[in-house]
Design an enzyme around this catalytic site. Structure first.
Site, mmCIF file in Angstrom:
data_model
loop_
_atom_site.group_PDB
_atom_site.id
_atom_site.type_symbol
_atom_site.label_atom_id
_atom_site.label_comp_id
_atom_site.label_asym_id
_atom_site.label_seq_id
_atom_site.Cartn_x
_atom_site.Cartn_y
_atom_site.Cartn_z
ATOM 1 N N VAL A 168 -2.916 0.100 9.398
ATOM 2 C CA VAL A 168 -3.115 -1.294 9.778
ATOM 3 C C VAL A 168 -3.471 -1.974 8.458
ATOM 4 C CG1 VAL A 168 -4.492 -2.933 11.088
ATOM 5 C CG2 VAL A 168 -3.805 -0.779 12.142
ATOM 6 N N PRO A 169 -2.530 -2.698 7.856
ATOM 7 C CA PRO A 169 -2.613 -3.071 6.447
ATOM 8 C C PRO A 169 -3.561 -4.218 6.108
ATOM 9 C CG PRO A 169 -0.634 -3.972 7.405
ATOM 10 C CD PRO A 169 -1.288 -3.142 8.480
ATOM 11 N N CYS A 170 -4.845 -3.980 6.246
ATOM 12 C CA CYS A 170 -5.835 -5.002 5.892
ATOM 13 C C CYS A 170 -5.807 -5.309 4.396
ATOM 14 C CB CYS A 170 -7.224 -4.597 6.354
ATOM 15 S SG CYS A 170 -7.733 -2.948 5.855
ATOM 16 N N HIS A 171 -5.259 -4.391 3.600
ATOM 17 C CA HIS A 171 -5.151 -4.637 2.153
ATOM 18 C C HIS A 171 -4.187 -5.775 1.842
ATOM 19 C CE1 HIS A 171 -1.972 -1.698 3.087
ATOM 20 N NE2 HIS A 171 -1.283 -2.272 2.110
#
Length: 165
Positions: free
Chosen positions: A125-128
């Site tokens: 889950v690409p919070c970056h």
């Protein structure tokens, strides 16, 4: 735990999917008791094995999307934010304000930032991929160096130029 270019990653899963991916010195690690039984190899659980394989492919540059089922614990609002994060395509970024607007309310920017920081399934889950409105790198539970690495891996931020001095 698996090795990666950003250091060891601890992957947690239950019978429904991956529940967490944590880096060494993670800002919001789970309590040791909530991680459950430690397995000798990822192959002992099909979701752990799939996550380990997909993460390896991601770091090798051959995977741009993840298919492993996930089951992160969080509030309804957090889950809405995480679902929105999962829609950000590989190689693209969003600001916290843009995510708030996608959720229907520009006033949610701070709440979006908090939920983003509590994302238990880092990388998948690409919070970056969430950055400041001015393009600045803001907080990341795994540290800004790791965030920069991931953004460079995806081509969102150019590779650093080498210099002689």
């Amino acid at each position: 735990m698996i090795d990666s270019p950003i250091g060891p990653l601890t992957i947690a899963a239950n019978e429904r999917g991956v529940t967490g991916i944590y880096m060494v010195n993670h800002s919001h690690p789970p309590a040791e008791a909530t991680l459950g039984e430690r397995l000798e190899t990822a192959d002992a659980n099909p979701f752990l094995a799939q996550a380990a394989q997909e993460l390896g492919e991601y770091f090798a540059g051959t995977r741009t999307a993840f298919d492993v089922p996930m089951d992160p614990a969080g509030t309804d609002f957090q889950k809405r934010v995480w679902a929105e994060l999962a829609r950000i395509p590989f190689g693209q970024s969003r600001s916290y304000g843009e995510l708030a607007m996608e959720l229907g309310d520009a006033k949610l920017t701070r709440a979006v930032g908090t939920a983003n920081g509590r994302n238990p399934v880092s990388i998948i889950v690409p919070c970056h991929r969430v950055i400041g409105a001015d393009g600045s790198l803001t907080g990341y539970a795994g540290g800004l160096e790791r965030k920069m690495f991931l953004l460079r891996l995806e081509g969102i931020v150019p590779q650093a130029e080498e210099t002689l001095f």
